[in-house]
Write an enzyme that holds these catalytic residues in place. Sequence first.
Site, PDB file in Angstrom:
ATOM      1  N   GLU A 229       0.883  -1.182   0.000  1.00  0.00           N
ATOM      2  CA  GLU A 229       0.000   0.000   0.000  1.00  0.00           C
ATOM      3  C   GLU A 229       0.907   1.214   0.000  1.00  0.00           C
ATOM      4  O   GLU A 229       1.535   1.524   1.014  1.00  0.00           O
ATOM      5  CB  GLU A 229      -0.861   0.005   1.260  1.00  0.00           C
ATOM      6  CG  GLU A 229      -1.662  -1.256   1.397  1.00  0.00           C
ATOM      7  CD  GLU A 229      -3.058  -1.002   1.899  1.00  0.00           C
ATOM      8  OE1 GLU A 229      -3.234  -0.062   2.685  1.00  0.00           O
ATOM      9  OE2 GLU A 229      -3.963  -1.729   1.502  1.00  0.00           O
ATOM     10  N   CYS A 263      -2.325   9.131   2.871  1.00  0.00           N
ATOM     11  CA  CYS A 263      -2.020   8.529   1.570  1.00  0.00           C
ATOM     12  C   CYS A 263      -3.043   8.995   0.546  1.00  0.00           C
ATOM     13  O   CYS A 263      -2.727   9.152  -0.626  1.00  0.00           O
ATOM     14  CB  CYS A 263      -2.008   7.014   1.663  1.00  0.00           C
ATOM     15  SG  CYS A 263      -3.490   6.344   2.403  1.00  0.00           S
TER      16      CYS A 263
HETATM   17  P1  NAD Z   1       8.459   4.693   4.412  1.00  0.00           P
HETATM   18  O1  NAD Z   1       8.484   4.016   3.083  1.00  0.00           O
HETATM   19  O2  NAD Z   1       9.533   5.658   4.722  1.00  0.00           O
HETATM   20  O3  NAD Z   1       8.473   3.612   5.598  1.00  0.00           O
HETATM   21  C1  NAD Z   1       7.470   2.625   5.730  1.00  0.00           C
HETATM   22  C2  NAD Z   1       7.999   1.497   6.587  1.00  0.00           C
HETATM   23  O4  NAD Z   1       9.019   0.785   5.902  1.00  0.00           O
HETATM   24  C3  NAD Z   1       8.613   1.936   7.909  1.00  0.00           C
HETATM   25  O5  NAD Z   1       8.177   1.062   8.927  1.00  0.00           O
HETATM   26  C4  NAD Z   1      10.098   1.792   7.651  1.00  0.00           C
HETATM   27  O6  NAD Z   1      10.862   1.583   8.819  1.00  0.00           O
HETATM   28  C5  NAD Z   1      10.134   0.579   6.760  1.00  0.00           C
HETATM   29  N1  NAD Z   1      11.333   0.412   5.912  1.00  0.00           N
HETATM   30  C6  NAD Z   1      12.164   1.380   5.429  1.00  0.00           C
HETATM   31  N2  NAD Z   1      13.121   0.819   4.653  1.00  0.00           N
HETATM   32  C7  NAD Z   1      12.878  -0.512   4.615  1.00  0.00           C
HETATM   33  C8  NAD Z   1      13.507  -1.620   3.968  1.00  0.00           C
HETATM   34  N3  NAD Z   1      14.570  -1.457   3.181  1.00  0.00           N
HETATM   35  N4  NAD Z   1      12.979  -2.842   4.146  1.00  0.00           N
HETATM   36  C9  NAD Z   1      11.887  -3.037   4.918  1.00  0.00           C
HETATM   37  N5  NAD Z   1      11.253  -2.021   5.569  1.00  0.00           N
HETATM   38  C10 NAD Z   1      11.739  -0.775   5.416  1.00  0.00           C
HETATM   39  O7  NAD Z   1       7.014   5.385   4.513  1.00  0.00           O
HETATM   40  P2  NAD Z   1       6.440   6.298   5.691  1.00  0.00           P
HETATM   41  O8  NAD Z   1       7.085   7.630   5.660  1.00  0.00           O
HETATM   42  O9  NAD Z   1       6.406   5.539   6.971  1.00  0.00           O
HETATM   43  O10 NAD Z   1       4.908   6.441   5.233  1.00  0.00           O
HETATM   44  C11 NAD Z   1       4.471   7.398   4.344  1.00  0.00           C
HETATM   45  C12 NAD Z   1       4.139   6.772   3.020  1.00  0.00           C
HETATM   46  O11 NAD Z   1       3.175   5.732   3.205  1.00  0.00           O
HETATM   47  C13 NAD Z   1       3.503   7.726   2.043  1.00  0.00           C
HETATM   48  O12 NAD Z   1       4.036   7.494   0.760  1.00  0.00           O
HETATM   49  C14 NAD Z   1       2.032   7.347   2.100  1.00  0.00           C
HETATM   50  O13 NAD Z   1       1.303   7.709   0.955  1.00  0.00           O
HETATM   51  C15 NAD Z   1       2.115   5.880   2.289  1.00  0.00           C
HETATM   52  N6  NAD Z   1       0.873   5.327   2.840  1.00  0.00           N
HETATM   53  C16 NAD Z   1       0.068   4.592   2.038  1.00  0.00           C
HETATM   54  C17 NAD Z   1      -1.136   4.089   2.513  1.00  0.00           C
HETATM   55  C18 NAD Z   1      -2.048   3.289   1.634  1.00  0.00           C
HETATM   56  O14 NAD Z   1      -3.017   2.743   2.162  1.00  0.00           O
HETATM   57  N7  NAD Z   1      -1.825   3.200   0.332  1.00  0.00           N
HETATM   58  C19 NAD Z   1      -1.490   4.321   3.846  1.00  0.00           C
HETATM   59  C20 NAD Z   1      -0.643   5.080   4.663  1.00  0.00           C
HETATM   60  C21 NAD Z   1       0.541   5.564   4.136  1.00  0.00           C
END
Ligand code: NAD
Length: 458
Positions: A229, A263
């Site tokens: 997502e 999001c």
């Molecule tokens: P992010 O991608 O920075 O981090 C998300 C998660 O991934 C965190 O828990 C982080 O620690 C982990 N992570 C980072 N690098 C990783 C790796 N190499 N391997 C595994 N895990 C790793 O995103 P964020 O800043 O936490 O969230 C914001 C983003 O999420 C925005 O783009 C938003 O649109 C999206 N979002 C989407 C939805 C949806 O339903 N489509 C819902 C909420 C947020």
Amino acid sequence: MRVVNPATGEVLREVAEADRAAVAAAFRRARAAQPAWAATPLAARCAVIRRFRALAVERAEPLARTLTLEVGKPITQARGELAGLLPRIDFFLAEVEGALADEVVLTSPADRLEERIRREPLGVVASISAWNYPWYVGANVFLPALLTGNAVLYKPSELATLTGLAIGELLHEAGVPADVFHQALVGGGNVGAMLLEEPIDAVCFTGSYATGIKVAAAVAPRLVKAQLELGGKDPAYVCDDVDAVAAAAAVADGAFYNTGQSCCAVERVYVHERVWPRFVDAFVGTARGYVVGDPLDARTYIGPLARREAALAVLEAQVADAVGHGARALVGGRRLDRPGFFFAPTVLVDVDHTMRVMREETFGPLIGLARVGSDDEAVALMNDTDYGLTAAVYTPDRARAERLLARVNTGTAYWNCCDRVSPRLPWTGRGASGLGVTLAREGIAAFVRPKAWHLRGG
Ligand code: NAD
């Protein structure tokens, strides 16, 4: 790891990050515990989740406060997130039995043959979560996953660690065995990456596109089911027949709620030229009226940015790029000169698709408004994106809205509403917005796999 309050910059707490040994041990325990959990009668699993619901109601206020302190979400919006959790729990509780029921698809006495589908849990599910709605994003995975008999290894966002720990405490207190839902695996991307190296059966990831493709690539060689997502660049189109003032207030709320960090926040607005002046005036007036400040104050609508300096840098770069290419800020345009990480609600006009603000996810209180001359132009612009999460159309004419939204390539279509999620409807992105479904019946089916039984009597 330090948990920092984005409204002040102060350290709220220090927590120990999980290391490789802790991640591996959590996986081994989850793998060992999952069969007994799957064998627990569904009624007992549902009873546990009902107790979790009761605890979430009882502790709503301190949990909302924790969310506000670590993420900066204005307190009324944090309370709203806790309240919004309840219909999701109720939906999953009502639907899970039907989703798990055996389905006999053929009974043929002549051949003494029965064909049957049985749904089995996936096994051990890794949940790697985002910070912007940690209760929603977390619950969309752990509720259906646990109800259908899976074990969950939960890695909350490093920016919502305290909420992640609270989720684990509540689930355990409600009766989820400690090894079936591991007490949050605390840490950043490195801990998420370690989790993906374990022989998990599925990963449910919520976060950015950039991280999502790393997650997908990490598990691809093992053919581990990946549900992603990801982000959005969600458009709203305001037609020429609307009440411009009412539409402006609604679209502004879709753009600025949660300080623009949703999001499905409205990230681009196309306004028909006939209503442009009235819409822009009303929209800018609404943005000027927002109370920005202490997120613990119930009057506050715009709080600090959870990603702190990194988020401010994105917003400043998008404004500089747009202004450098001819855009104008009618309000805002800069960070606020105060402690913490605040950006003024910002409205840009004279924007076009050569600018980053109209192409890249902004995730903050910044929006571009563009004038269009026709429905066809609006549809072309709405589809001119790599993302495909949601799109909104504002018009009193339902048939016109449905015609337009049918042409837009997104997982969600909104008529006269936006930035809205329903437990009954599938939440799914297209293109760079991701893969798979949460919520709705499809969001329960995502946590089971079918087994086909061909049963012939002897
Ligand atoms: P992010 O991608 O920075 O981090 C998300 C998660 O991934 C965190 O828990 C982080 O620690 C982990 N992570 C980072 N690098 C990783 C790796 N190499 N391997 C595994 N895990 C790793 O995103 P964020 O800043 O936490 O969230 C914001 C983003 O999420 C925005 O783009 C938003 O649109 C999206 N979002 C989407 C939805 C949806 O339903 N489509 C819902 C909420 C947020």
